[in-house]
Write a protein that holds these residues in place. Structure first.
Motif: not given
Length: 309
Positions: A66-78
């Motif tokens: 669940a935390h990984g999903e958040t991190l991955a989405a934030q990286w794509e936004q970055a």
């Protein structure tokens, strides 16, 4: 930027075994096991537990993902935010993957428009089955997947991906030139319940579509022959070996004498075609441009989808 072992853990969740996860991640099973064991030691929690011949994720593993999903989405936004600092318009590489009909009828048109609009953009297309397309997205081996919605793909609520409906495509009956329904304006699918059927091999998206369409109409199809290519299926239909469901956009070889008959009585079989991307990536310039052109190409298909060929 994000620990790649999270992708391996996600693949285990999706496929249920270390062996299957290893295959989609292009690793050996021992390498997958080693990576997850190392990650477990580093975090101080158990991530997997055996169940039958497979494994299942522990509660700690699901919290981690669940935390990984958040991190991955934030990286794509970055990545999208960083693109704003580049000059020269939309560039880089945009990678598509899609199932057979979309790879022939939809994506190449979109790619041609993108090439005209963004000459600096490098384009790539890979033909794949729908479930495999999501593995490629998760592994960052493709950017936009054009797939048929089937039970094998992740749910629309899966936070790893963003899914967008492109169009609903009717499925027509394909019959031989001497079949009794030739010349009819439309038929009910149940009228062909006693016919031998031609379908693709089990496990493929088309097999699932045919099975679901027929069971929705109240019968289980008697699949007499298996054919994964439209050429093979049309050849069998033309010679009276069975009937088949064919997507309206599918191009069939002219050398086979077949007839399309629309299904007019409910339930009318359709297949829903969607575009999927990694969560958080929609604002990256190349992906945003690709999605916009895909939507336009699919909107222009309305006339073709309204009437059988």
């Amino acid at each position: 930027m994000i620990d790649r072992r999270l992708r391996v853990l996600r693949a285990i969740e999706r496929h249920g075994t270390v062996t299957a996860a290893a295959e989609v991640c292009r690793l050996t099973p021992s390498a997958v096991s080693h990576q997850i064991q190392a990650l477990s030691r580093e975090l101080g929690v158990t991530l997997l537990e055996p169940v039958g011949r497979g494994v299942r994720l522990t509660a700690a593993a699901r919290t981690l993902l669940a935390h990984g999903e958040t991190l991955a989405a934030q990286w794509e936004q970055a990545r999208a935010d960083l693109a704003a600092h580049r000059t020269g318009g939309v560039g880089g590489t945009l990678r598509f993957c899609g199932f057979s009909t979309a790879a022939a009828a939809v994506v190449p048109q979109a790619m041609a428009q993108l090439r005209r609009d963004h000459p600096a953009l490098r384009l790539h297309l890979r033909e794949t089955e729908p479930a495999r397309s999501f593995d490629l997205l998760a592994a960052d081996d493709t950017d936009i997947a054009v797939v048929v919605a089937t039970p094998d793909i992740p749910a629309a609520t899966d936070g790893t991906f963003d899914q967008h409906v492109l169009y609903d495509e009717p499925l027509d009956m394909l019959v031989g030139p001497e079949h009794p329904v030739v010349g009819r304006a439309d038929i009910a699918l149940s009228e062909l319940a006693s016919d031998p059927w031609i379908g693709s091999n089990p496990g493929r998206a088309y097999h699932q579509l045919v099975t679901l369409a027929c069971t929705s109409a109240g019968f289980v199809p008697n699949i007499a022959h298996y054919a994964d290519e439209w050429d093979t299926g049309a050849a069998l239909v033309a010679r009276g070996f069975g009937v088949a469901l064919v997507p309206r956009l599918a191009e069939l070889p002219a050398r086979h004498d077949t007839r399309r008959v629309p299904v007019g009585a409910p339930p009318v079989p359709i297949r829903r075609v969607i575009a999927a991307i990694r969560a958080g990536s929609r604002e990256q310039p190349a992906i945003a441009a690709g999605l916009a052109v895909l939507r336009q190409v699919c909107a222009d298909l309305s006339t073709t989808l309204d009437a059988p060929k």
